[in-house]
Design a protein around this motif. Structure first.
Motif, PDB file in Angstrom:
ATOM      1  N   MET A  31      20.612  14.161  10.569  1.00  0.00           N
ATOM      2  CA  MET A  31      19.487  15.332  10.171  1.00  0.00           C
ATOM      3  C   MET A  31      18.586  15.238  11.081  1.00  0.00           C
ATOM      4  N   ARG A  32      17.942  14.189  11.659  1.00  0.00           N
ATOM      5  CA  ARG A  32      16.832  14.325  12.709  1.00  0.00           C
ATOM      6  C   ARG A  32      17.298  15.158  13.723  1.00  0.00           C
ATOM      7  N   GLU A  72      26.958  22.131   8.299  1.00  0.00           N
ATOM      8  CA  GLU A  72      26.376  22.829   7.178  1.00  0.00           C
ATOM      9  C   GLU A  72      27.180  22.659   5.912  1.00  0.00           C
ATOM     10  N   ARG A 110      19.485  16.255   1.502  1.00  0.00           N
ATOM     11  CA  ARG A 110      20.833  15.598   2.174  1.00  0.00           C
ATOM     12  C   ARG A 110      20.914  14.250   2.152  1.00  0.00           C
ATOM     13  N   ARG A 149      14.550  18.792   3.173  1.00  0.00           N
ATOM     14  CA  ARG A 149      15.942  18.781   3.595  1.00  0.00           C
ATOM     15  C   ARG A 149      16.545  17.246   3.692  1.00  0.00           C
ATOM     16  N   ARG A 150      15.571  16.699   4.489  1.00  0.00           N
ATOM     17  CA  ARG A 150      16.148  15.128   4.309  1.00  0.00           C
ATOM     18  C   ARG A 150      16.248  14.394   3.223  1.00  0.00           C
ATOM     19  N   ASN A 198      11.293  19.746   6.490  1.00  0.00           N
ATOM     20  CA  ASN A 198      12.260  18.855   7.121  1.00  0.00           C
ATOM     21  C   ASN A 198      12.168  17.747   5.907  1.00  0.00           C
ATOM     22  N   LYS A 221      19.708  17.312  13.962  1.00  0.00           N
ATOM     23  CA  LYS A 221      20.074  18.579  13.668  1.00  0.00           C
ATOM     24  C   LYS A 221      18.685  19.469  13.621  1.00  0.00           C
ATOM     25  N   ASP A 222      17.553  18.570  12.954  1.00  0.00           N
ATOM     26  CA  ASP A 222      16.488  19.253  13.060  1.00  0.00           C
ATOM     27  C   ASP A 222      15.968  19.456  14.531  1.00  0.00           C
ATOM     28  N   GLY A 267      25.928  16.795  10.619  1.00  0.00           N
ATOM     29  CA  GLY A 267      25.033  17.769  10.998  1.00  0.00           C
ATOM     30  C   GLY A 267      25.655  19.104  10.531  1.00  0.00           C
ATOM     31  N   SER A 298      28.645  19.898   1.101  1.00  0.00           N
ATOM     32  CA  SER A 298      27.832  19.354   1.904  1.00  0.00           C
ATOM     33  C   SER A 298      28.476  17.947   2.513  1.00  0.00           C
TER      34      SER A 298
END
Lengths: 125, 365
Positions: free
Chosen positions: B227-228, B198, B276, B272-273, B269, B230-231, B196, B140
């Motif tokens: 991340m934001r 994967e 990551r 994930r944040r 979310n 990408k979400d 972003g 990642s």
């Protein structure tokens, strides 16, 4: 105790240090910045301190500041900080100096017992 | 030809007005197509287009060409793509030309005619340097790049997405992210795209070319913004995530952002944040919607008013003795409780998430 707490108040970014007993009584106050309201006039401290039961350490991040709360053997320490204050350093400092605070208490208890015992013996009046 | 190390597929751009030579070099490199992709251009202007579109790893250019010549292309490379190594080839070679090539920073110089084997050996030698700092597969980007920051490395990292066609390059100097490039993007927009991704294969070159600082935010901020975005893209694409732990109707603010996204999405979310942000080190144990803390948080919020601290963004607490339970509470209409492993780098999490929370409008889910 006051020396220990004043040392903490002298750290970078500290705005205020408050120390409460477990019952919510304010035992120590050092304000480096004038608060908007006098904390002593707030009635909700006992309730707030009681709600901390079971919490060893707490860090609150606000828009423009932080509050670091630490349980000690004698009560709760609340430190108000600026947002960018070196909080990790402060925690480390607390780890170092707060056990001394607890030790002070133990000495105090012992001294109290000694004083009571000597009073009982009539050696101290 | 020995294959260059690493799994990144290198793209070589060969520029020459001799189309037969282009064709034969391209065909000659066919056996290495699993590791190399050859692009050709018959002029500098076509080469420029290719440079804008693709992440080129090496440019091989003829010196004498009609119109803008090889030196013109070198000047573009030095100015706009200082990370791309180049090799000069010429049919009019002389010692002076060789000296000029060296002065210009060419990684290789070959006089025509040359054998395919000589050519591929020279290419491999140059490409090997791009991976001298190591290569990683299936990582990642966020997790790995934080290590680069922590180790204060100076390097150039080339990445290619495993299950997609994305690729990009990042420039670090002493752990600071200076610039990024992917597709036609540069600077922060490029970094958002790259972070972003994967799962990527990447190659590390142990040096950073003289690039200007185009990224002002620190790595954490860029990662969170990536991340934001990408979400946001996922949501726009109608992606549905269901953690199955909570009911619908979560309308907390901050990380949850505008509108009322489904609760499962909100929790996912946040998870994930954090993952990551910290990779596997996040040691995230559990995320739940938990309103049992609302009363305590309301009490705590009052304290901030004493010093006009504003709204409460985040709370971290250690419950119980001897490192009992470490909780991160994201206050909102219904609070979210994140249980973290005690080894979790608390300051990093708090700084990153609170910065995110306090940004205008907060994060969108």
């Amino acid at each position: 105790m006051k020396d220990v707490l004043r040392d903490l108040a002298a750290m970078d970014g500290v705005m205020a240090v408050l120390f409460f007993s477990e019952d919510g009584d304010l035992l120590f106050k050092e304000m480096l910045l004038p608060p908007v309201e006098d904390p002593e006039k707030k009635e909700w401290w006992p309730l707030l301190i009681h709600s901390l039961a079971g919490i060893r350490e707490m860090e609150l991040v606000f828009d423009r500041g932080r509050v670091y709360i630490r349980k000690t053997g004698r009560g709760y320490l609340l430190i108000f900080l600026s947002r960018g204050a070196p909080v990790a350093l402060l925690r480390l400092h607390c780890d170092t100096v707060l056990p001394a605070l607890d030790k002070t208490r133990q000495v105090g208890r012992g001294l109290g017992r000694w004083l009571r015992w000597n009073r009982g013996k009539g050696r101290i009046h | 030809m020995e294959e260059p190390r690493g799994k990144v597929i290198w793209k070589i751009l060969i520029v020459d007005d001799d189309l037969e030579l282009l064709s034969s070099l391209s065909q000659g490199m066919e056996p290495h197509r699993q590791r190399l992709s050859v692009l050709t251009a018959g002029s500098v202007s076509l080469a420029r287009e290719a440079l804008d579109k693709h992440l080129i790893s090496l440019v091989v250019t003829d010196v004498k060409m009609p119109g803008k010549d090889g030196f013109g292309l070198v000047s573009i490379l030095r100015r706009e793509y200082p990370d791309i190594p180049f090799m000069l080839i010429t049919g009019f070679g002389n010692p002076k030309m060789k000296g000029v090539a060296r002065e210009l920073g060419a990684e290789g110089y070959m006089e025509k005619p040359f054998s395919l084997q000589t050519f591929s050996s020279a290419v491999t030698r140059i490409l090997d340097r791009l991976v001298e700092g190591g290569a990683l597969q299936g990582v990642s980007p966020g997790m790995f790049l934080q290590l680069i920051e922590m180790e204060q490395k100076t390097c150039t990292i080339r990445l290619s997405e495993r299950n997609a066609s994305g690729d990009g390059v990042l420039f670090f100097r002493r752990g600071e992210l200076l610039d990024a490039r992917t597709g036609g993007l540069r600077g922060e927009p490029a970094a958002y795209e790259i972070f972003g991704m994967e799962e990527v294969d990447l190659a590390i070159e142990n040096r950073c070319p003289p690039v200007g600082r185009k990224i002002r935010g620190d790595l954490q901020a860029v990662l969170l913004e990536a991340m934001r975005r990408k979400d946001e893209k996922r949501q726009q694409a109608g992606a549905k995530v269901n953690t199955g732990r909570v009911g619908a109707g979560h309308a907390a603010r901050g990380l949850r952002g505008a509108g009322t996204p489904p609760a499962g999405t909100v929790l996912e979310n946040v998870r994930r944040r954090l993952e990551r942000l910290l990779g596997e080190r996040s040691a995230l144990k559990e995320i739940t919607q938990d309103d049992t803390w609302d009363g305590l948080l309301a009490q705590m919020s009052r304290m901030g008013s004493l010093f006009q601290c504003g709204r409460l963004l985040l709370t971290y607490m250690e419950v119980g003795d001897n490192g009992g339970q470490n909780l991160l509470i994201l206050p909102g209409e219904n609070s979210i409780a994140v249980t973290l492993h005690p080894s979790c780098p608390r300051d990093r999490v708090l700084d990153a998430l609170s910065r995110d929370e306090s940004s205008p409008g907060g994060e969108s889910a």
